[in-house]
Write a protein that holds these residues in place. Structure first.
Motif, mmCIF file in Angstrom:
data_model
loop_
_atom_site.group_PDB
_atom_site.id
_atom_site.type_symbol
_atom_site.label_atom_id
_atom_site.label_comp_id
_atom_site.label_asym_id
_atom_site.label_seq_id
_atom_site.Cartn_x
_atom_site.Cartn_y
_atom_site.Cartn_z
ATOM 1 N N ALA A 455 0.836 -1.212 0.000
ATOM 2 C CA ALA A 455 0.000 0.000 0.000
ATOM 3 C C ALA A 455 0.868 1.258 0.000
ATOM 4 C CB ALA A 455 -0.924 -0.008 1.218
ATOM 5 N N SER A 456 1.959 1.223 0.753
ATOM 6 C CA SER A 456 2.861 2.373 0.806
ATOM 7 C C SER A 456 3.511 2.616 -0.555
ATOM 8 C CB SER A 456 3.934 2.127 1.866
ATOM 9 O OG SER A 456 4.890 3.154 1.875
ATOM 10 N N GLU A 458 2.282 1.675 -3.525
ATOM 11 C CA GLU A 458 1.249 2.130 -4.470
ATOM 12 C C GLU A 458 0.954 3.623 -4.268
ATOM 13 O OE1 GLU A 458 -1.414 -1.897 -5.236
ATOM 14 O OE2 GLU A 458 -1.826 -0.656 -3.466
ATOM 15 N N LYS A 459 0.969 4.077 -3.024
ATOM 16 C CA LYS A 459 0.748 5.489 -2.748
ATOM 17 C C LYS A 459 1.877 6.341 -3.335
ATOM 18 C CE LYS A 459 -0.132 8.646 1.115
ATOM 19 N NZ LYS A 459 -0.252 8.764 2.593
ATOM 20 N N ALA A 460 3.110 5.839 -3.196
ATOM 21 C CA ALA A 460 4.261 6.570 -3.748
ATOM 22 C C ALA A 460 4.183 6.633 -5.267
ATOM 23 C CB ALA A 460 5.557 5.901 -3.303
ATOM 24 N N ASP A 462 1.401 6.552 -7.085
ATOM 25 C CA ASP A 462 0.322 7.487 -7.466
ATOM 26 C C ASP A 462 0.761 8.934 -7.313
ATOM 27 O OD1 ASP A 462 -1.328 5.387 -8.027
ATOM 28 O OD2 ASP A 462 -2.316 5.374 -6.062
ATOM 29 N N ALA A 463 1.604 9.183 -6.290
ATOM 30 C CA ALA A 463 2.009 10.571 -6.017
ATOM 31 C C ALA A 463 3.090 11.066 -6.959
ATOM 32 C CB ALA A 463 2.495 10.688 -4.573
ATOM 33 N N ARG A 464 3.831 10.153 -7.564
ATOM 34 C CA ARG A 464 4.949 10.567 -8.401
ATOM 35 C C ARG A 464 4.452 11.124 -9.752
ATOM 36 N NH1 ARG A 464 8.650 11.496 -6.065
ATOM 37 N NH2 ARG A 464 9.333 9.458 -5.349
#
Length: 515
Positions: A455-456, A458-460, A462-464
């Motif tokens: 999850a961490s 995937e969040k990174a 999406d944010a990039r």
């Protein structure tokens, strides 16, 4: 036929019975492959003497028993002493000069062949025994001169028998008792041979051997020790441990089991669960009791750890080596991945004279047959562990690659086309990570940790930003930007190591910015 009948009628003259001198060599140095085995033999005799002292009321329990191994490196002497019952002045000479006539046979004692006390004879210049029992006014001493024994064994004298050697090589003495305990037995090894790493005077090797083979207590650092001790306590000698001290150490020698296994200086694994089992004899009585500790089975446990293998013990003394039950495993290699013990209780399963194997019979076959499911269970655990490690390795490698590719995107030095291909690769890697997490043999705790990591990441992702252009090229001529991007794309595309490629491009961009 007439001659045979005459001999049969007359019988044998006692003088016709001849015991050759070579028997002594078989009973000493030829008996054992590992010289350290002599410590097992003397400790074994000491534990029997302590048991006798408890039975006769001299000691209140075996906890009062003490076995001391003292090493003198200067004078090259080893003394092994116990505070057991001891041999009385009356019995000492006969017991010290007898061969293969142990009074322990048929009893609950660990030794029973009457030859173990001579195990050190082939390795020393002199072998000395001293003892007395409670109430004796003297300490008796028997000294075997190993040099005389070797000389007489080497002589080409077929007429010399065992008695001849004993008369020449053995000296009996009476000593004043002032410096000795009220009841004890000790053996002294004088001038032991320098074997390999001076093994017979090497404290580290002796302690390692004693801790594995002899009936030592479990270490307080072994969380499963108390549970195993409780299991064994109901089975007589199998549950007894003794205080063995080397060179006056305050703490006794403990078994080598701990709560972890060290595969290397940087690789350690924790033990995770204890399994116990019992085996019935062919007539329904207890034949063996054992235990097995599951861990993460990362591979063969280094022999220096002193814990690998499914080991056999009788009277809480090890028989053989860590591969004694090799045949119960579907694959040989899994034996060295295992941590466990089998305490043999069936008196019909008997160690051989060297205690490196058991005498073959149907009662041993019964135990081995019952151990095969244990070996199969270990094999399953090993294979599952291997599958887990492979999937976890896939998960971690994919995570590392994703972070490498995110760093490339963050750098902003590649073309839009190349950035798009990087995004596609990240998507493939995320799919690999999701598939690895779905492996149904992961423990819930492990799966939760992996899902949190996923999850961490995937969040990174999406944010990039996915834009290839950025401030990084603003200082460069607009006409050259596309060219630089193509060059950078080519460097990344042709490089085996993207981390190294990014470092190179960072340096190139820094140089370009200063032009």
């Amino acid at each position: 036929m007439t001659e045979a009948a005459r001999i049969d009628d007359e019988g044998f003259d006692e003088t016709e019975i001849f015991v050759g001198k070579d028997v002594l060599e078989l009973l000493s140095s030829s008996m054992y492959v590992n010289p350290l085995s002599i410590f097992r033999e003397y400790v074994q005799n000491a534990t029997d003497a302590i048991d006798d002292a408890v039975a006769s009321g001299l000691l209140s329990s075996i906890d009062e028993g003490r076995i001391e191994i003292n090493l003198d490196h200067i004078d090259r002497r080893v003394v092994i002493r116990d505070n057991g019952k001891g041999l009385s002045n009356k019995d000492f000479p006969a017991r010290m000069l007898s061969f293969g006539a142990s009074e322990k046979r048929g009893t609950d004692a660990r030794g029973f062949r009457g030859v173990g006390r001579l195990s050190g004879l082939g390795y020393v210049q002199q072998l000395v025994f001293r003892s007395r029992a409670k109430g004796d006014t003297k300490v008796l001493e028997a000294t075997w001169d190993g040099r005389i024994v070797k000389r007489m064994l080497a002589k080409n004298d077929s007429e010399a028998d065992l008695r001849t050697i004993v008369r020449e090589a053995v000296t009996l003495k009476k000593l004043e008792p002032e410096d000795y305990p009220a009841h004890f037995f000790e053996v002294e090894l004088i001038k032991p041979r320098r074997i390999a790493n001076d093994r017979l005077l090497n404290e580290i090797e002796i302690e390692a051997f004693v801790s594995q083979v002899c009936p030592c207590p479990f270490s307080p650092e072994f969380s499963y020790g108390q549970e195993i001790a409780t299991l064994l306590k109901a089975h007589g000698r199998a549950g007894k441990s003794y205080q063995i001290h080397i060179n006056g150490a305050e703490e006794p020698v403990c078994r080598p089991y701990r709560d972890y296994v060290e595969y290397s200086d940087t690789k350690k694994a924790s033990l995770r669960s204890l399994k116990t089992f019992e085996i019935e004899s062919i007539d329904g009585e207890p034949a063996a009791v054992g235990w097995l500790i599951h861990h993460d089975y990362q591979g063969a446990i280094p022999s220096a750890q002193g814990v690998r293998g499914l080991r056999a013990r009788v009277g809480n003394i090890q028989v053989g080596h860590d591969r004694l039950f090799l045949e119960v495993f579907p694959e040989d290699r899994f034996c060295s991945w295992t941590i466990g013990e089998v305490h043999v209780l069936d008196g019909r399963v008997v160690p051989n004279g060297r205690r490196d194997e058991f005498e073959s019979n149907m009662h041993l076959d019964n135990i081995i047959a019952h151990l095969r499911p244990v070996g199969a269970e270990v094999a399953r655990e090993c294979r599952v562990s291997s599958q887990k490690r492979n999937r976890l390795k896939t998960f971690e490698l994919a995570a590392d690659k994703i972070y490498e590719k995110l760093d490339v995107l963050k750098q902003g030095a590649v073309s839009a086309r190349f950035a798009k291909s990087i995004k596609a690769e990240i998507g493939t890697l995320l799919a690999e990570m999701r598939k690895a997490v779905e492996f149904d043999l992961f423990e819930d705790e492990d799966r939760r940790a992996m899902l949190g990591r996923l999850a961490s990441i995937e969040k990174a992702v999406d944010a990039r930003t996915t834009k290839a252009e950025g401030d990084i090229f603003e200082s460069l001529p607009a006409s050259k930007r596309a060219t630089y991007k193509e060059v950078f794309d080519l460097i990344y595309d042709c490089s085996v190591n993207q981390v190294a490629a990014k470092s190179l491009i960072d340096r190139m961009l820094d140089r370009l910015s200063r032009l």
